[in-house]
Enzyme design. Structure first.
Site, mmCIF file in Angstrom:
data_model
loop_
_atom_site.group_PDB
_atom_site.id
_atom_site.type_symbol
_atom_site.label_atom_id
_atom_site.label_comp_id
_atom_site.label_asym_id
_atom_site.label_seq_id
_atom_site.Cartn_x
_atom_site.Cartn_y
_atom_site.Cartn_z
ATOM 1 N N ASP A 15 0.839 -1.201 0.000
ATOM 2 C CA ASP A 15 0.000 0.000 0.000
ATOM 3 C C ASP A 15 0.874 1.251 0.000
ATOM 4 O OD1 ASP A 15 -2.277 1.674 0.190
ATOM 5 O OD2 ASP A 15 -3.302 0.198 1.420
ATOM 6 N N HIS A 18 1.831 3.123 -3.326
ATOM 7 C CA HIS A 18 1.034 4.207 -3.915
ATOM 8 C C HIS A 18 1.646 5.578 -3.592
ATOM 9 C CE1 HIS A 18 -2.367 1.804 -5.271
ATOM 10 N NE2 HIS A 18 -2.478 1.245 -4.083
ATOM 11 N N HIS A 195 -8.187 -3.844 7.589
ATOM 12 C CA HIS A 195 -7.275 -2.931 6.896
ATOM 13 C C HIS A 195 -7.922 -1.557 6.863
ATOM 14 C CE1 HIS A 195 -4.441 -1.882 3.496
ATOM 15 N NE2 HIS A 195 -5.420 -1.041 3.208
ATOM 16 N N HIS A 197 -7.710 2.864 6.324
ATOM 17 C CA HIS A 197 -7.051 4.068 5.811
ATOM 18 C C HIS A 197 -7.393 5.240 6.727
ATOM 19 C CE1 HIS A 197 -5.156 2.925 1.960
ATOM 20 N NE2 HIS A 197 -5.974 1.884 2.089
ATOM 21 N N TYR A 286 -12.255 5.425 -3.125
ATOM 22 C CA TYR A 286 -11.101 4.531 -3.008
ATOM 23 C C TYR A 286 -9.813 5.329 -2.829
ATOM 24 C CZ TYR A 286 -8.694 0.089 -3.988
ATOM 25 O OH TYR A 286 -7.945 -1.059 -3.903
#
Length: 337
Positions: A15, A18, A195, A197, A286
């Site tokens: 991740d 990115h 998971h 963010h 997203y």
């Protein structure tokens, strides 16, 4: 009383890719992977940010072929399971076989939260070649707890070792996490992971909510490096879990050192919640859309917030990055009218 074990899944090298535009080098990957392995992380995930075979025009090209990175990392990872992400439609069974041949020991097969059935063959194949296989449900805020249980059972029935629930947009509040994780815990007889963010600043709180509802695999990254405003910050998560009395198996000082001395010098910018990443969480978009949205906004002279709100209203999901330019173009045409 024996402490409950929480397995830390570090996704800095996946991740986090990115946030550095998929520019990790072999030296960087081996340094981070070796450091994470030595401090006791359970799984180390490594691939293009969009999974194996993600290097492309749509998702961004990798500076170094992921198979080379996996092979290099496999030489220094001695205790953790070296793990890859696979998104069906981007990666294939052939790509998974190549990853295995280069040292990957586990795969997390990721689908949109309502599309678990497209991953059945990938999970079955992973198990047939001796890999740990995880069913990974993305954009979990877009489905009810009941729907998530239905989809998770598809993964479980085809042999998944655990189910990972992903708040890919950083949109969920702690009660949203509790409802979904508790539903899975009550319905399944395999472990659950989470998971998060940090687009709303809640990644650690949401991860703790998941743990309190029974999740035993928690994703995190050093310094929070990741798409959008990043992921749950590993060294912070481990400190909080230690204070709460859980056993992570991770050396706390050690993970702090990996983050500060090895990972931080690689970062292209501090991982912060800026306006655009905040909008990702608020609109439920997203997280990996962020850099694509910046580029589209610059190209068409738009406010990135307007693009993100429009993407959210259309229910865009991972895999539709190529649509961001189309949406931006349409908005630009409207502003000219």
């Amino acid at each position: 009383m024996e402490k409950r074990k929480i397995n830390i899944v570090d996704t800095t090298l996946r991740d986090g890719s990115h946030a550095v535009s998929h520019s990790f080098t072999i030296d960087q990957v081996t340094a981070v992977a070796e450091g994470l392995d030595k401090v006791g992380v359970s799984l180390i995930e490594l691939s293009h940010g969009d999974g194996i075979a993600g290097s492309s025009v749509n998702y961004g090209f990798s500076k170094t072929n992921e198979l080379e990175l996996i092979k290099a990392a496999s030489k220094v990872v001695k205790n953790a399971k070296l793990t890859v992400l696979l998104i069906p439609g981007i990666g294939t069974i052939e790509d998974l076989q190549e990853a295995k041949e280069n040292g990957a020991q586990a795969v997390r097969v990721a689908t949109h939260v309502t599309e678990a059935d497209i991953a059945i063959q990938h999970i079955k194949y992973a198990k047939s070649i001796g890999m740990m296989a995880v069913g990974f449900l993305m954009m979990a805020h877009m489905a009810s707890p009941e729907k998530i249980v239905e989809q998770a059972k598809i993964f479980m029935d085809c042999g998944a070792d655990y189910i990972n629930l992903a708040d890919s947009a950083g949109h969920m509040l702690p009660d949203d996490v509790r409802a979904r994780v508790s539903a899975l815990k009550n319905a399944l007889d395999i472990p659950i992971g989470f998971h998060s963010h940090n687009n709303l600043g809640l990644s650690v709180a949401n991860s703790i909510a998941a743990v309190e509802e029974g999740a035993t695999y928690i994703d995190a990254t050093c310094r929070g490096l990741g798409a959008g405003a990043g992921n749950t910050q590993n060294e912070v998560l481990c400190a909080v879990l230690n204070r709460l009395g859980y056993d992570t198996g991770v050396d706390l000082y050690g993970i702090m050192d990996v983050a500060e001395e090895i990972l931080e010098p690689i970062m292209q910018r501090p991982q912060v919640i800026n306006t655009a990443s905040l909008m990702l969480g608020y609109a439920g978009v997203y997280s990996s859309f962020l850099l694509h949205t910046y580029r589209a906004a610059e190209k068409y002279h738009l406010n990135s917030r307007d693009i993100l709100v429009e993407l959210g209203s259309r229910g865009m999901v991972g895999g539709q990055e190529d649509m961001i330019l189309d949406v931006a173009y349409e908005l630009a045409q409207k502003t000219k009218q």
